[in-house]
Write an enzyme that holds these catalytic residues in place. Structure first.
Site, PDB file in Angstrom:
ATOM      1  N   GLY A   1       3.796   1.507   7.686  1.00 30.39           N
ATOM      2  CA  GLY A   1       2.537   2.253   7.647  1.00 30.39           C
ATOM      3  C   GLY A   1       2.003   2.524   9.054  1.00 30.39           C
TER       4      GLY A   1
ATOM      5  N   GLY B   1       3.740   1.631   1.121  1.00 33.47           N
ATOM      6  CA  GLY B   1       4.831   0.764   1.556  1.00 33.47           C
ATOM      7  C   GLY B   1       4.285  -0.376   2.393  1.00 33.47           C
ATOM      8  N   SER B   2       5.101  -0.839   3.324  1.00 28.16           N
ATOM      9  CA  SER B   2       4.744  -2.032   4.091  1.00 28.16           C
ATOM     10  C   SER B   2       3.785  -1.694   5.231  1.00 28.16           C
ATOM     11  CB  SER B   2       6.015  -2.653   4.664  1.00 28.16           C
ATOM     12  OG  SER B   2       6.639  -1.712   5.516  1.00 28.16           O
TER      13      SER B   2
ATOM     14  N   GLU C   1      -1.324   3.112   1.666  1.00 33.65           N
ATOM     15  CA  GLU C   1      -1.425   2.097   0.614  1.00 33.65           C
ATOM     16  C   GLU C   1      -0.420   1.023   0.975  1.00 33.65           C
ATOM     17  OE1 GLU C   1      -3.586   2.142  -1.686  1.00 33.65           O
ATOM     18  OE2 GLU C   1      -4.021   4.190  -2.311  1.00 33.65           O
TER      19      GLU C   1
ATOM     20  N   CYS D   1       2.208  -4.560  -5.079  1.00 30.20           N
ATOM     21  CA  CYS D   1       1.288  -4.673  -3.936  1.00 30.20           C
ATOM     22  C   CYS D   1       0.024  -5.409  -4.328  1.00 30.20           C
ATOM     23  CB  CYS D   1       0.968  -3.289  -3.396  1.00 30.20           C
ATOM     24  SG  CYS D   1       0.438  -2.171  -4.689  1.00 30.20           S
TER      25      CYS D   1
ATOM     26  N   LYS E   1       9.591  11.864   0.052  1.00 31.77           N
ATOM     27  CA  LYS E   1      10.714  11.030   0.515  1.00 31.77           C
ATOM     28  C   LYS E   1      10.602   9.716  -0.258  1.00 31.77           C
ATOM     29  CE  LYS E   1      12.329   8.043   2.681  1.00 31.77           C
ATOM     30  NZ  LYS E   1      13.168   6.970   2.073  1.00 31.77           N
TER      31      LYS E   1
ATOM     32  N   GLU F   1       1.889 -11.954   2.542  1.00 30.72           N
ATOM     33  CA  GLU F   1       2.434 -11.370   1.322  1.00 30.72           C
ATOM     34  C   GLU F   1       3.881 -11.830   1.136  1.00 30.72           C
ATOM     35  OE1 GLU F   1       3.409  -7.104   1.220  1.00 30.72           O
ATOM     36  OE2 GLU F   1       2.217  -7.011  -0.618  1.00 30.72           O
TER      37      GLU F   1
HETATM   38  P1  NAD Z   1       8.797   0.018   3.257  1.00 32.83           P
HETATM   39  O1  NAD Z   1       7.609   0.206   4.115  1.00 32.83           O
HETATM   40  O2  NAD Z   1       9.980  -0.622   3.832  1.00 32.83           O
HETATM   41  O3  NAD Z   1       9.302   1.433   2.702  1.00 32.83           O
HETATM   42  C1  NAD Z   1       8.412   2.331   2.080  1.00 32.83           C
HETATM   43  C2  NAD Z   1       8.945   3.741   2.277  1.00 32.83           C
HETATM   44  O4  NAD Z   1       8.911   4.035   3.675  1.00 32.83           O
HETATM   45  C3  NAD Z   1      10.394   3.943   1.828  1.00 32.83           C
HETATM   46  O5  NAD Z   1      10.547   5.231   1.262  1.00 32.83           O
HETATM   47  C4  NAD Z   1      11.154   3.874   3.140  1.00 32.83           C
HETATM   48  O6  NAD Z   1      12.372   4.575   3.124  1.00 32.83           O
HETATM   49  C5  NAD Z   1      10.173   4.532   4.081  1.00 32.83           C
HETATM   50  N1  NAD Z   1      10.381   4.196   5.496  1.00 32.83           N
HETATM   51  C6  NAD Z   1      11.011   3.113   6.026  1.00 32.83           C
HETATM   52  N2  NAD Z   1      11.026   3.187   7.378  1.00 32.83           N
HETATM   53  C7  NAD Z   1      10.378   4.331   7.703  1.00 32.83           C
HETATM   54  C8  NAD Z   1      10.034   4.955   8.940  1.00 32.83           C
HETATM   55  N3  NAD Z   1      10.389   4.424  10.110  1.00 32.83           N
HETATM   56  N4  NAD Z   1       9.315   6.098   8.899  1.00 32.83           N
HETATM   57  C9  NAD Z   1       8.924   6.633   7.723  1.00 32.83           C
HETATM   58  N5  NAD Z   1       9.250   6.109   6.522  1.00 32.83           N
HETATM   59  C10 NAD Z   1       9.962   4.966   6.507  1.00 32.83           C
HETATM   60  O7  NAD Z   1       8.257  -0.725   1.968  1.00 32.83           O
HETATM   61  P2  NAD Z   1       9.081  -1.173   0.692  1.00 32.83           P
HETATM   62  O8  NAD Z   1       9.933  -2.310   1.120  1.00 32.83           O
HETATM   63  O9  NAD Z   1       9.706  -0.010   0.036  1.00 32.83           O
HETATM   64  O10 NAD Z   1       7.881  -1.673  -0.256  1.00 32.83           O
HETATM   65  C11 NAD Z   1       7.338  -2.925  -0.131  1.00 32.83           C
HETATM   66  C12 NAD Z   1       5.999  -2.874   0.567  1.00 32.83           C
HETATM   67  O11 NAD Z   1       5.181  -1.828   0.044  1.00 32.83           O
HETATM   68  C13 NAD Z   1       5.183  -4.132   0.341  1.00 32.83           C
HETATM   69  O12 NAD Z   1       4.566  -4.535   1.542  1.00 32.83           O
HETATM   70  C14 NAD Z   1       4.134  -3.718  -0.681  1.00 32.83           C
HETATM   71  O13 NAD Z   1       2.986  -4.498  -0.700  1.00 32.83           O
HETATM   72  C15 NAD Z   1       3.886  -2.314  -0.303  1.00 32.83           C
HETATM   73  N6  NAD Z   1       3.360  -1.536  -1.444  1.00 32.83           N
HETATM   74  C16 NAD Z   1       2.052  -1.157  -1.436  1.00 32.83           C
HETATM   75  C17 NAD Z   1       1.504  -0.466  -2.508  1.00 32.83           C
HETATM   76  C18 NAD Z   1       0.055  -0.048  -2.527  1.00 32.83           C
HETATM   77  O14 NAD Z   1      -0.308   0.811  -3.305  1.00 32.83           O
HETATM   78  N7  NAD Z   1      -0.803  -0.612  -1.713  1.00 32.83           N
HETATM   79  C19 NAD Z   1       2.316  -0.135  -3.572  1.00 32.83           C
HETATM   80  C20 NAD Z   1       3.649  -0.518  -3.549  1.00 32.83           C
HETATM   81  C21 NAD Z   1       4.150  -1.221  -2.456  1.00 32.83           C
END
Ligand code: NAD
Length: 484
Positions: free
Chosen positions: A236, A231-232, A253, A287, A178, A386
């Protein structure tokens, strides 16, 4: 763009390109002008269910019987196909995320490299033979989890996809991906190349759609045996809760607030361009961005002055202009970053330098100027939270213990760097920094494909990249044979 010029993309389910079961679709917005330029299916629970069933059927069929060496060959072809489509994919990645073309190219190079690396590893992951009682033979097999779920963010769509999907496929899982609704076009194309490379139907599936619909449905699906989430921290937490309800494992992550510790005896000329690039890469939307530069008091004014000079020369533009960085991803991200800088200025934190926007940019793009703040108070949110934007916080420290205390003083623990020519200190500081990767006299946002990567504390758990990822993408089965 006219409606006719807007390209429509499809999901990949059971080897077929399909629209969402609901028939609904979502616009993909160009962050340089705020206008739609593509459409993706708005997949939901029904699409996820079809994808998970297709993945399970692949495991029960051809894919489950595919030998490691054959998986390796498919992945080698996949890497080759990515390189054959290099310019097209790099341009698409840059268009989708707004990053400079040079950065888009670097991302696709790394993407192909993940497939190469894990192609080479696919037939080299061995189990164990355990010496046991007389009359017994015991083998510990390393086996795939089964159906793995992969939830990807928007900042490095192709790379994030490759690092988790390549590892999962190499060891024989069937994947359901996804990607982010904000930027996922490269992942769709690269998945089609996987089919072209020889992946059987169902071994890889991509469901596009909103996080709270498709993402939530994937994390909650009882047919999924392992989830990899990038993601966030907020999302997470939801994913981990869903995994716990299904009693499955997950890799998280999450974000970071990564420090660069610069001691007075460091090679400052070597450190300077690396410190600047570590925060400016993809406009700070990384990130592992080096978002805090912690500088020994005796050289603080000198070194931070050099960073300020470099910041004042930074330029923001479109992918084609290929400048230092591009726009932010969406209006929410832009407003969040502007909120941080406004709050800092309202609190009297000195803005030491700003980059500039290139001439002629579309005013509807999500532009933000890179900003360097000095003497940031240690308890201010600019020092702890962040930002995920091109904002660097400079903070002075006084000696080694203070440096380490400051480096570890956030909830995050993803990456860190120490700049010093003192070899003993390099080791002492690296050992005491609470993060998943430490760089000595260098910094790689994300590091190389071969290097295990992941967080401590709020930055998450589990490791991706390198061979360690393969342990996360598999489980063990102990086979005890009594033969007398
Ligand atoms: P996000 O958490 O909003 O989204 C990440 C993914 O999760 C997207 O595909 C989104 O559609 C999905 N998602 C959103 N709500 C969900 C839910 N309720 N259930 C399941 N999936 C859902 O993050 P973002 O805005 O896309 O990315 C930014 C964040 O990601 C920042 O905090 C950044 O630090 C982090 N990030 C971490 C790494 C790492 O490797 N540590 C890498 C890249 C980004």
């Amino acid at each position: 763009m006219t409606a006719a010029e807007i390209e429509s993309y499809a999901q990949l389910i059971d080897g077929k390109q399909v629209q969402a079961a609901s028939g609904e679709s979502l616009s993909v917005i160009d962050p340089c002008n705020g206008e739609p330029f593509a459409r993706i299916p708005s997949g939901g629970a029904e699409d996820v269910d079809r994808a998970v069933r297709a993945a399970q059927a692949a495991l029960d069929g051809v894919w489950g019987k595919t030998a490691p060496v054959e998986r390796s060959r498919i992945m080698q072809r996949w890497a080759q196909l990515i390189m054959e489509h290099f310019e097209e994919l790099a341009a698409l990645e840059s268009r989708d995320t707004g990053k400079p073309l040079t950065a888009g190219r670097a991302d696709i190079t790394a993407t192909a490299r993940y497939f190469e690396f894990y192609a080479g590893a696919a037939d080299k992951l061995h189990g164990q033979v355990i010496p046991y009682l007389d009359g017994y033979s015991v083998n510990v097999l390393r086996v795939p989890h089964g159906v793995t779920g992969h939830i990807i963010p928007w900042n490095y769509p192709a790379q994030q996809y490759a690092r988790t999907v390549a590892a999962a496929i190499a060891v024989g899982n069937a994947a359901v991906v996804k990607p982010s609704e904000d930027a996922c076009l490269s992942t769709i194309k690269i998945s089609q190349l996987g089919v072209e490379a020889g992946l059987p139907a169902g071994a890889l599936n991509v469901v596009t759609g909103l996080g709270e619909e498709a993402g939530a449905a994937l994390s909650a699906h009882s047919g999924v045996s392992f989830i990899s989430f990038t993601g966030s921290p907020e999302v997470g937490t939801l994913v981990q809760q869903a995994a716990a309800r299904n009693h499955i494992g997950c890799t998280l992550e999450l974000g970071g607030k990564s420090p660069q510790l610069v001691f007075a005896d460091a090679d400052l000329d070597m450190a300077l361009p690396v410190v600047v690039k570590a925060i400016i890469q993809h406009a700070g939307q990384t990130c592992s961005a080096g978002s805090r530069v912690l500088v020994e008091q005796s050289i603080y004014d000198q070194f931070v002055g050099k960073i300020a000079d470099a910041f004042s020369r930074l330029r923001v533009g479109t992918p084609e202009m290929d400048l230092d960085c591009g726009p932010l991803m969406n209006p929410t991200q832009r407003d969040k970053v502007i909120g941080f800088t406004k709050d800092a200025m309202d609190n009297g934190i000195p803005l030491l330098a700003e980059g500039a926007l290139a001439e002629g940019l579309n005013p509807n793009g999500y532009w933000v100027k890179p900003a360097l703040f000095g003497n940031v108070p240690r308890d201010h949110k600019l020092a702890c939270e962040e930002v995920f934007g091109p904002v660097l916080s400079a903070i002075p420290f006084d000696g080694e213990n203070d440096a380490i205390e400051l480096a570890n003083a956030t909830d995050y623990g993803l990456v860190g760097a120490v700049w010093t020519s003192n070899g003993d200190r390099q080791q002492r500081v690296a050992k005491r920094m609470n993060c998943g990767q430490v760089f000595i006299n260098n910094f790689g946002a994300g590091g190389g494909v071969e290097l295990p990567f992941g967080g401590m504390k709020k930055s998450g758990h589990g490791r991706e990249k390198g061979f360690l990822a393969l342990e996360h993408m598999t489980t063990t089965k102990t086979v005890v044979h009594f033969h007398g």
